[in-house]
Structures are given as C-alpha cells and as structure tokens.
Design a protein around this motif. Sequence first.
Motif, mmCIF file in Angstrom:
data_model
loop_
_atom_site.group_PDB
_atom_site.id
_atom_site.type_symbol
_atom_site.label_atom_id
_atom_site.label_comp_id
_atom_site.label_asym_id
_atom_site.label_seq_id
_atom_site.Cartn_x
_atom_site.Cartn_y
_atom_site.Cartn_z
ATOM 1 N N LYS A 35 0.826 -1.213 0.000
ATOM 2 C CA LYS A 35 0.000 0.000 0.000
ATOM 3 C C LYS A 35 0.858 1.260 0.000
ATOM 4 C CE LYS A 35 -3.983 -2.136 2.011
ATOM 5 N NZ LYS A 35 -5.058 -2.073 2.925
ATOM 6 N N THR A 36 2.083 1.136 -0.490
ATOM 7 C CA THR A 36 2.991 2.279 -0.526
ATOM 8 C C THR A 36 3.578 2.418 -1.926
ATOM 9 O OG1 THR A 36 3.584 1.973 1.799
ATOM 10 C CG2 THR A 36 5.073 3.304 0.483
ATOM 11 N N THR A 37 3.541 3.641 -2.437
ATOM 12 C CA THR A 37 4.123 3.944 -3.737
ATOM 13 C C THR A 37 5.252 4.944 -3.528
ATOM 14 O OG1 THR A 37 2.004 3.601 -4.841
ATOM 15 C CG2 THR A 37 3.665 4.888 -6.035
ATOM 16 N N ILE A 38 6.419 4.629 -4.072
ATOM 17 C CA ILE A 38 7.569 5.531 -3.995
ATOM 18 C C ILE A 38 7.686 6.254 -5.327
ATOM 19 C CG2 ILE A 38 10.071 5.697 -3.686
ATOM 20 C CD1 ILE A 38 9.857 3.035 -2.067
ATOM 21 N N ILE A 39 7.711 7.580 -5.250
ATOM 22 C CA ILE A 39 7.809 8.415 -6.445
ATOM 23 C C ILE A 39 9.137 9.155 -6.373
ATOM 24 C CG2 ILE A 39 6.794 10.350 -7.717
ATOM 25 C CD1 ILE A 39 4.130 9.629 -6.130
ATOM 26 N N ILE A 40 9.959 9.005 -7.405
ATOM 27 C CA ILE A 40 11.221 9.743 -7.492
ATOM 28 C C ILE A 40 11.038 10.753 -8.606
ATOM 29 C CG2 ILE A 40 13.708 9.597 -7.790
ATOM 30 C CD1 ILE A 40 13.388 6.557 -7.152
ATOM 31 N N CYS A 41 11.110 12.021 -8.241
ATOM 32 C CA CYS A 41 10.733 13.041 -9.211
ATOM 33 C C CYS A 41 11.488 14.334 -8.972
ATOM 34 C CB CYS A 41 9.229 13.290 -9.100
ATOM 35 S SG CYS A 41 8.623 14.480 -10.282
ATOM 36 N N LYS A 63 -6.880 3.406 1.679
ATOM 37 C CA LYS A 63 -5.731 4.009 2.348
ATOM 38 C C LYS A 63 -4.434 3.609 1.643
ATOM 39 C CE LYS A 63 -3.812 4.549 6.955
ATOM 40 N NZ LYS A 63 -2.693 3.644 7.078
ATOM 41 N N LYS A 64 -3.642 4.610 1.273
ATOM 42 C CA LYS A 64 -2.389 4.368 0.565
ATOM 43 C C LYS A 64 -1.393 5.453 0.940
ATOM 44 C CE LYS A 64 -0.821 2.900 -3.915
ATOM 45 N NZ LYS A 64 -0.511 1.503 -3.896
ATOM 46 N N ASP A 65 -0.128 5.065 1.095
ATOM 47 C CA ASP A 65 0.942 6.019 1.364
ATOM 48 C C ASP A 65 1.715 6.281 0.087
ATOM 49 O OD1 ASP A 65 1.633 6.852 4.303
ATOM 50 O OD2 ASP A 65 0.833 4.829 4.447
ATOM 51 N N TYR A 66 2.061 7.555 -0.117
ATOM 52 C CA TYR A 66 2.886 7.960 -1.243
ATOM 53 C C TYR A 66 4.127 8.632 -0.694
ATOM 54 C CZ TYR A 66 -1.177 7.072 -4.139
ATOM 55 O OH TYR A 66 -2.229 6.468 -4.767
ATOM 56 N N ILE A 67 5.282 8.114 -1.072
ATOM 57 C CA ILE A 67 6.556 8.709 -0.679
ATOM 58 C C ILE A 67 7.113 9.389 -1.917
ATOM 59 C CG2 ILE A 67 8.920 8.242 0.085
ATOM 60 C CD1 ILE A 67 7.759 5.736 1.522
ATOM 61 N N CYS A 68 7.302 10.689 -1.831
ATOM 62 C CA CYS A 68 7.825 11.445 -2.962
ATOM 63 C C CYS A 68 9.195 11.995 -2.582
ATOM 64 C CB CYS A 68 6.883 12.585 -3.330
ATOM 65 S SG CYS A 68 7.443 13.505 -4.773
ATOM 66 N N LEU A 69 10.206 11.640 -3.354
ATOM 67 C CA LEU A 69 11.569 12.096 -3.096
ATOM 68 C C LEU A 69 12.208 12.607 -4.378
ATOM 69 C CD1 LEU A 69 12.808 9.068 -0.945
ATOM 70 C CD2 LEU A 69 12.163 11.321 -0.107
ATOM 71 N N SER A 70 12.929 13.714 -4.261
ATOM 72 C CA SER A 70 13.733 14.171 -5.387
ATOM 73 C C SER A 70 15.044 13.389 -5.371
ATOM 74 C CB SER A 70 14.011 15.668 -5.259
ATOM 75 O OG SER A 70 14.838 15.913 -4.140
ATOM 76 N N ASN A 71 15.816 13.475 -6.452
ATOM 77 C CA ASN A 71 17.121 12.817 -6.499
ATOM 78 C C ASN A 71 17.977 13.216 -5.309
ATOM 79 O OD1 ASN A 71 16.506 11.594 -8.886
ATOM 80 N ND2 ASN A 71 17.970 12.716 -10.122
ATOM 81 N N GLU A 72 17.923 14.483 -4.932
ATOM 82 C CA GLU A 72 18.745 15.003 -3.839
ATOM 83 C C GLU A 72 18.478 14.258 -2.536
ATOM 84 O OE1 GLU A 72 19.336 19.131 -1.286
ATOM 85 O OE2 GLU A 72 17.981 19.115 -3.010
ATOM 86 N N TYR A 73 17.256 13.848 -2.304
ATOM 87 C CA TYR A 73 16.882 13.204 -1.052
ATOM 88 C C TYR A 73 16.728 11.693 -1.171
ATOM 89 C CZ TYR A 73 16.241 17.874 0.735
ATOM 90 O OH TYR A 73 16.460 19.165 1.134
ATOM 91 N N PHE A 74 17.018 11.147 -2.331
ATOM 92 C CA PHE A 74 16.876 9.700 -2.496
ATOM 93 C C PHE A 74 18.154 9.023 -2.010
ATOM 94 C CE2 PHE A 74 16.717 5.588 -4.600
ATOM 95 C CZ PHE A 74 15.452 5.188 -4.228
ATOM 96 N N ASN A 75 18.154 8.714 -0.709
ATOM 97 C CA ASN A 75 19.266 7.992 -0.099
ATOM 98 C C ASN A 75 18.695 7.063 0.960
ATOM 99 O OD1 ASN A 75 19.306 9.376 2.594
ATOM 100 N ND2 ASN A 75 19.785 11.155 1.320
ATOM 101 N N ILE A 76 19.540 6.197 1.508
ATOM 102 C CA ILE A 76 19.064 5.174 2.438
ATOM 103 C C ILE A 76 18.398 5.801 3.664
ATOM 104 C CG2 ILE A 76 19.774 3.252 3.927
ATOM 105 C CD1 ILE A 76 22.103 2.858 1.856
ATOM 106 N N ASP A 77 19.013 6.836 4.252
ATOM 107 C CA ASP A 77 18.468 7.422 5.466
ATOM 108 C C ASP A 77 17.095 8.035 5.251
ATOM 109 O OD1 ASP A 77 20.456 6.998 7.572
ATOM 110 O OD2 ASP A 77 21.761 8.203 6.304
ATOM 111 N N VAL A 78 16.974 8.841 4.206
ATOM 112 C CA VAL A 78 15.688 9.514 3.971
ATOM 113 C C VAL A 78 14.617 8.501 3.574
ATOM 114 C CG1 VAL A 78 14.464 11.240 2.591
ATOM 115 C CG2 VAL A 78 16.794 11.714 3.394
ATOM 116 N N LEU A 79 14.964 7.552 2.725
ATOM 117 C CA LEU A 79 13.971 6.557 2.319
ATOM 118 C C LEU A 79 13.571 5.670 3.506
ATOM 119 C CD1 LEU A 79 12.164 5.438 0.134
ATOM 120 C CD2 LEU A 79 14.059 3.959 -0.601
ATOM 121 N N ALA A 80 14.528 5.277 4.340
ATOM 122 C CA ALA A 80 14.191 4.478 5.525
ATOM 123 C C ALA A 80 13.288 5.281 6.464
ATOM 124 C CB ALA A 80 15.457 4.037 6.255
#
Length: 195
Positions: A35-41, A63-80
């Motif tokens: 139920k989680t979608t990761i968007i890299i944008c 109910k669904k979670d969307y995680i939106c991250l730019s390249n700058e924030y796409f790292n292990i710590d932020v994604l975790a």
Amino acid sequence: MNKGNSLTPEEVRNVTAQAKERVTAFFGDMHCLDKTTIIICDDEKITNRIGEKDTNTFGFPSKKDYICLSNEYFNIDVLAHELTHAELHSYISADTQRSLPVWFDEGVATQNDYREKYSYENWVKRTNNGENATPLEDMDTYSEFQCNDEDERQFHYICAKNEIRNWLNKHSVQDLIELIKAVNDGEDFDLLYNS
C-alpha cells in the motif's frame, strides 16, 4: 521515476533494498509495501505540489501512502525514514494517523534515519544534555513541528528522536505497535504512552 531522472534503475533498487532492510530489522517485518508507492521526481511542476521529501497518506478510495523524493533526497536514510512512516501508518487508520502527536510520528521515523544531525551526541550538544529540549506539547501539531525556521525544525527532529529512543529503552518495538493499535481502537494516546 520521471523521464529526466538521473538515477539508474540499479541505484534505485539498491537504495530501496537497503532502506527496506533497515525498516524490517526495526519492526521485524514490513506490512506497508503493498500500500505504498515511492515516487522519485525532480519535475518542479510536480514537486512544488507534492513536496520533494515527504510521505503523504490518502484515505480515499483506499488508504495508501505515497513517498515522494527528489534525487537530492533519495538515499538510504531519507527513504528508511519515509518507509518507517508508511509502516507505522499501516497499523492505523488515516484518522488515527492525523490524531497522533507529530513528535511521535517523526520520532519513530527518525529511529531508522542514521544521519549525524539526528544523533544522540548531537542531541546532547544541542540540548545541553536535555536542559534545553523542546517540550513535547510544543511539537504536537504539524504547524508547531514543521515550523518555518529550518534550524528549529531540525531541532524538533533531534528532540523527537531522543524522546522515542528513551521510550524504546524501556519498551519494545512490539510495545510500540501494540500502543498504536490500541490508539487506533479508541484508547487514549497520552495515557498509554506514559504508562
């Protein structure tokens, strides 16, 4: 991922796998993945609307979670960190999620965010060993926690992480899960958290 994204599929898979391992090690399992979608944008038209590092939960039509991250924030710590939000949210309704104190939600998420700025050593230094920590009641709401001043906002994350760290030193992660399930069933958060 949007067309202009500079990350390779292999980089995305590696970072995602490592972040998932960290969250799974913390919770013992992960229930949020279906139920989680990761968007890299990095498309400014989109990130201006949904944020460049955020987790949003939508309750309609399901109910669904969307995680939106730019390249700058796409790292292990932020994604975790963001996946920890999604996992915590997987145990509760959207209404319960909105009723939880923001310091609690962010404090749990930062347990899997190992960046130095949130470390215990930084908490000791920044709070003078807790003397100057922000009181929890001053970080309950989104507007209080995510204030405009970036330094104060980062300080709130440090304080929230340490609060949950201390709670987990006396309780287990299973206790944490049971607490949020009980709150989801209508029990009082403050009473359970402080018992």
